[in-house]
Design an enzyme around this catalytic site. Structure first.
Site, mmCIF file in Angstrom:
data_model
loop_
_atom_site.group_PDB
_atom_site.id
_atom_site.type_symbol
_atom_site.label_atom_id
_atom_site.label_comp_id
_atom_site.label_asym_id
_atom_site.label_seq_id
_atom_site.Cartn_x
_atom_site.Cartn_y
_atom_site.Cartn_z
ATOM 1 N N GLU A 157 -46.265 38.288 -4.763
ATOM 2 C CA GLU A 157 -46.740 39.483 -5.468
ATOM 3 C C GLU A 157 -48.257 39.431 -5.701
ATOM 4 O OE1 GLU A 157 -44.353 40.009 -8.979
ATOM 5 O OE2 GLU A 157 -42.612 40.658 -7.839
ATOM 6 N N GLU A 212 -36.801 41.186 -3.522
ATOM 7 C CA GLU A 212 -36.312 41.070 -4.899
ATOM 8 C C GLU A 212 -35.744 42.399 -5.376
ATOM 9 O OE1 GLU A 212 -38.888 39.449 -7.883
ATOM 10 O OE2 GLU A 212 -39.571 37.786 -6.615
#
Length: 844
Positions: A199, A270
């Site tokens: 991320e 995710e």
């Protein structure tokens, strides 16, 4: 590349010819012959999917983190994941778990990464290895070792020479270990996908050009090792080629802009199955209907891989959680903290995977088309030219009411906010909004063996009056503790002239802290404590004091873990930052920069390891009299709870501290931090069975707060023996009735009917029917109530089908329950709610 509909059939034909001539994308018939005798697997990709050993794959993955459970738990957890329809496991690699001390790597116990991956391989599943170096994961310091902060000139996660040097060394150690054990697909192993960084787009702008350079460097590093697998970067839309950019979030079917190149597949790294919890949180959950909707939508829009984060969250043992994060992690996942199947989340997603597998050929080889019949409705379907292969997804985005969708001459009623899956473009085999799998409620049963009267002994820490030190400000707490302890002491002394004391005036000590918690003593008297929260770390502690001529102030700074997110992580600070005395005649007295401060790390008990059987004898323990001050160690012995079911300790009566069993760190507890519902966020704390002996287990607790009641602590056995069903008579029968043979979707049995299936775990059988109603009952598993309409024979019917059986099947229709042939509620769509209790048959 996905083939889209076109008005030029000759163009489609040309594209098909080109695709079928491409060696990395075999036709579906060729795929069936692609099982090579060579154990080595080539892993490539295109715009549709990953291609493993010449075969396209639909990948259903789940995050399971090896340090958050024990090696003894791993086989059962992985097996249950496989039975839940997963064919891949995703895990982070936890740098600070393996290299706690610089240069000393440890891969034993819960850190045995190789053993964990080989167990996944043994179950015939693939692996995604997420290297970090930064992982976040609500894990202390985002997985980065503390010692990394003290490397001269270092800046984390940017184009910084020291950070890149240490990162490369770590990455090579892990990947060389995987290579040595032949765990990459190119060597015949299960690892088919890798991830570097995590991320990064959330912090990239803070580092400007250096951030972009760092991402390019990280990509080149792993690709230069030629390990034969693709690599991904999640939430990194500008991921450099050949890196695949992937999505994280709850609804990637709508939020993901897609791959940044046409030749890359849509991967979802995710899909958050719930929300992690921090101390002070009320209960949170995400419905399985919402998860299933999001997955069906993603696959209907060119997705070919989803990973559930988490599939099993597990436990943050010891001091491994990030700041304020609870010991229990992602408990609302399909497998709960104890590894038990959380129904219906587990079963409904299992059925979804089965439904998507029936659509596999169409999704991986078909042409996609989209129709928008109404404002809230949508049809997405895939057809393979020249075959009967076709799969459709009928979506209703209306959250309040069902919608009728006409598709190929037939009307389909689609429930609110749901997607119905038709693997042959005719037959509905699954609806994301209709749960036909069973439900369970979790029970914490007080143990008979473990809860004999405890004989607690105590050892209380000495509160220091004056410590060595010559700092003119309180030392920053992360740097003081160095991740060796949660605790850091601060002391200072000061004098007050009588002229400074106002007659009848009140004086106050004021401490402004950056977090996380604080205990304060003044002239030997305990004043109390204060703390921040996950969202607002800073807080102010302020209490009245009685001044003398000479005064001493003692503070204990308390950590709840290191931060796990954001830029410039190496420059995060915490602990007391401003200390002053208010109410003096001369005005506020600032002690922050005018006094010398002494400091010390940790507790005496920590340094002597008195939480271990060996260290226990290094201090003198006293018999517990029923009351004790704060900073007290409690120890007692208990027998292991009966049965082989998971075990836990309930920390009723306690405040805040740490738990050990036989020297193993169970984790941090914090009962006194109440949620907005005036409840403790977490009450039960998991004790893995591998931590326990049959008898005389050592329990040691370090408690920060005074006057707690350890006698209220108890041990519990955890089960999901309350099993339920909640099904409407108009629901779609289970997808288990269907299979695909050649290009046709066929029923397995001649009589496809809606049934309620209830199943006990292990060798247990249904011992009682606690509730049954065919009508309009209300509530949830563990708390059903009758509605205004109920078939009187409901309980007798369920008992006939289920009592004494390990598994039972109940037809859900009026014929089964309205045996007098009278429909007491003719205008009501009937629901069947059943609750049964499972148990082991009593020995005669």
């Amino acid at each position: 590349m996905r083939i889209h509909s076109s008005n030029h059939p000759w163009l489609l034909l040309a594209i098909l010819v080109v695709l079928l001539s491409f060696p990395g994308a075999l036709s579906d018939k060729d795929e069936e012959k692609a099982t090579s005798k060579n154990t080595k697997k080539e892993v490539t990709y295109d715009g549709t999917s990953l291609i493993i050993n010449g075969k396209r794959e639909l990948l259903y993955s789940g995050s399971i983190h090896y340090p958050r459970s024990t090696p003894e738990m791993w086989p059962k957890i992985i097996k249950r994941a496989k039975q839940g329809g997963l064919n891949m496991i995703q895990t982070y690699v936890f740098w600070n778990f393996h290299e706690l001390e610089q240069g000393k790597f440890n891969f034993s116990g819960r850190g045995d990464l190789v053993k964990f991956i080989k167990l996944i391989e043994k179950n015939g599943m693939y692996v995604t290895l997420r290297l970090g170096p930064f992982i976040q994961a609500e894990w202390t310091h985002g997985g980065l070792p503390y010692w990394l902060r003290e490397v001269p000139g270092i800046f984390f996660r940017t184009d910084n020479k020291p950070f890149k040097e240490h990162t490369e060394r770590y990455v090579r150690v892990i990947l060389d270990l995987m290579k040595e054990e032949k765990l990459f697909a190119s060597q015949g192993g299960p690892i088919v996908l890798g991830q570097i960084e995590n991320e990064y787009s959330a912090v990239q702008r803070a580092y400007k050009k250096d951030g972009l350079n760092y991402i390019k460097w990280a990509s080149k590093l792993v690709h230069s090792m030629n390990l034969g697998i693709p690599w991904v970067m999640c939430k990194q839309n500008d991921a450099p080629d050949p890196m695949i950019n992937a999505c994280n979030g709850r609804h990637c079917g709508d939020t993901f802009p897609g791959p940044n190149r046409e030749h890359k597949p849509s991967l979802w790294t995710e899909n958050w199955t719930t929300q992690f919890r921090v101390f002070g949180d009320p209960p949170v959950q995400r419905s399985v209907e919402d998860i299933a909707f999001s997955v069906a939508r993603f696959f209907s829009k060119n997705g070919s891989h989803v990973n559930y984060y988490m599939y099993h969250g597990g436990t943050n043992f010891g001091r491994t959680s990030a700041h304020y994060v609870t010991t229990r992690y992602y408990d609302d996942a399909p497998l709960d903290e104890y590894g038990l199947e959380k129904e219906p989340k587990y079963g409904h997603l299992k059925h979804l995977h089965s439904a998507l597998n029936l659509c596999k050929k169409a999704l991986l080889w078909g042409q996609s088309r989209t129709e928008k019949p109404g404002k809230d409705t949508e049809i997405r379907y895939y057809e393979q030219p020249g075959t009967k292969v076709c799969a459709a997804f009928l979506a209703n985005n209306n959250t309040e009411s069902a919608e009728i969708i006409k598709f190929r001459g037939k009307d389909y009623v689609i429930p609110p906010r749901s997607i119905s899956i038709l693997p042959d473009c005719k037959t509905v085999v699954y609806s994301t909004g209709e749960i036909v799998s069973h439900h369970t409620a979790r029970n914490f049963m007080k143990s008979k063996k473990a809860n004999k009267k405890f004989k607690f002994k105590v050892f209380t820490e000495t509160v220091p009056k004056e410590l060595k030190g010559d700092s003119y400000v309180p030392v920053e707490l992360y740097g003081l503790a160095k991740d060796e302890s949660d605790y850091g002491w601060y002391t200072t002394n000061f004098k007050i002239d009588d002229s400074d004391l106002k007659k009848g005036g009140k004086t106050t000590v004021r401490v402004a802290s950056l977090g996380h918690a604080l205990h304060v003593w003044f002239n030997g008297e305990y004043l109390g404590n204060g703390h921040g929260s996950h969202d607002e770390k800073s807080f102010v502690f302020q209490k009245p004091i009685a001044l003398k001529g000479e005064n001493h102030l003692t503070m204990l700074g308390v950590l709840t873990g290191f931060p796990d997110s954001g830029s410039y992580l190496e420059h995060r600070f915490t602990g007391p930052r401003s200390v002053s005395i208010l109410g003096l005649s001369s005005g506020p007295l600032d002690l922050t920069e005018k006094n010398k401060w002494g400091n010390k790390v940790g507790m005496k008990g920590e340094k002597l390891d008195i939480h271990t059987p060996k260290g226990l004898k290094k201090v003198k323990w006293q018999k517990f009299s029923g009351k004790a001050p704060g900073l007290t160690w409690y120890q007692t012995y208990f027998d292991a709870p009966e049965s082989l079911s998971p075990a836990a300790i309930r920390m009723n009566g306690m405040g805040k501290g740490l738990i050990w069993v036989n020297g193993e760190g169970v984790g941090r507890y914090w009962m006194s931090f109440l949620s907005p519902l005036n409840q403790s966020t977490q009450i039960e704390y998991h004790i893995p069975r591998s931590f326990l002996k049959r008898k005389k287990n050592l329990l040691v607790i370090f408690e920060e707060e005074p006057n707690v009641k350890p006698e209220l602590i108890d041990f519990v056995i955890v089960n999901r023996d309350t099993v339920c069903s909640y099904i409407g008579e108009d629901y779609t029968p289970s997808v288990r009735h269907w299979t695909r043979k050649n290009d046709n979707v066929q029923a397995i049995t001649d009589d496809v009917q809606l049934t309620a299936n209830l199943k006990c775990s292990g060798t247990k059988k249904i011992s009682a029917v606690q509730f049954a109603s065919f009508g309009n009952p209300e509530g949830v598993c563990g708390n059903f109530t009758l509605g205004s309409c109920n078939a009187p024979v409901s309980k007798q019917v369920v008992e006939k089908y289920c009592l004494g059986k390990a598994e039972c099947v109940i037809p859900v229709n009026k014929t089964t329950f309205q045996q007098d042939k009278k429909d007491s509620c003719p205008k009501v769509a009937m629901m069947l709610a059943v609750q049964v209790k499972c148990g082991r048959p009593k020995k005669k």
